[in-house]
Enzyme design. Structure first.
Site, short mmCIF file in Angstrom:
data_model
loop_
_atom_site.label_atom_id
_atom_site.label_comp_id
_atom_site.label_asym_id
_atom_site.label_seq_id
_atom_site.Cartn_x
_atom_site.Cartn_y
_atom_site.Cartn_z
N CYS A 39 8.15 -26.10 -2.54
CA CYS A 39 6.92 -25.49 -2.90
C CYS A 39 6.51 -26.48 -3.97
O CYS A 39 6.74 -26.40 -5.14
CB CYS A 39 7.65 -24.00 -3.57
SG CYS A 39 6.34 -23.23 -4.66
N CYS A 42 5.74 -24.60 -7.46
CA CYS A 42 6.64 -24.72 -8.17
C CYS A 42 7.12 -25.93 -9.13
O CYS A 42 7.46 -25.83 -10.10
CB CYS A 42 8.01 -24.22 -7.26
SG CYS A 42 7.80 -22.56 -6.21
#
Length: 119
Positions: A39, A42
């Site tokens: 991600c 993230c």
């Protein structure tokens, strides 16, 4: 203690349950980052989350990789990453989805302030 001022990675369900239990029993605010290694957003917010953990040692900061612990992610209704869940004594107080640094910081500060006021 280094563990008290850092983000603690939970790499098994037993790990997760133990850290969450300790946070709940100590009546500390628990901030959980549900993340994934693939991600991009993230990875963008991870250093900020780590900095918050250092600045706010009165809260417990946990990190859960949703691919490592899919059952935990499902149990906590995580549908997008990153998702941050703020918990106190087993009760979900708030949730922030996405790279929303200011909102995350404000919500943690708000709940820490509420915890201090009620103590």
């Amino acid at each position: 203690m280094a563990e008290e001022t850092a983000v603690i990675g939970c790499h098994s369900e037993a790990d997760w349950e133990e850290h969450l239990r300790r946070g709940n029993e100590s009546k500390r605010l628990v901030v959980v980052d549900f993340t994934a290694s693939w991600c991009g957003p993230c990875r963008i917010i991870a250093p900020f989350f780590a900095e918050l953990a250092k600045k706010l040692p009165e809260a417990l900061f946990l990190k859960v990789d949703v691919d490592e612990l899919p059952k935990v992610a499902a149990d906590w209704a995580v549908e997008a990453m990153p998702t941050f869940v703020i918990v106190k004594e087993g009760t979900i107080l708030d949730r922030v989805v996405g790279v929303r640094k200011e909102e995350l910081h404000q919500k943690i500060q708000h709940h820490l302030g509420a915890a201090t006021a009620s103590a």
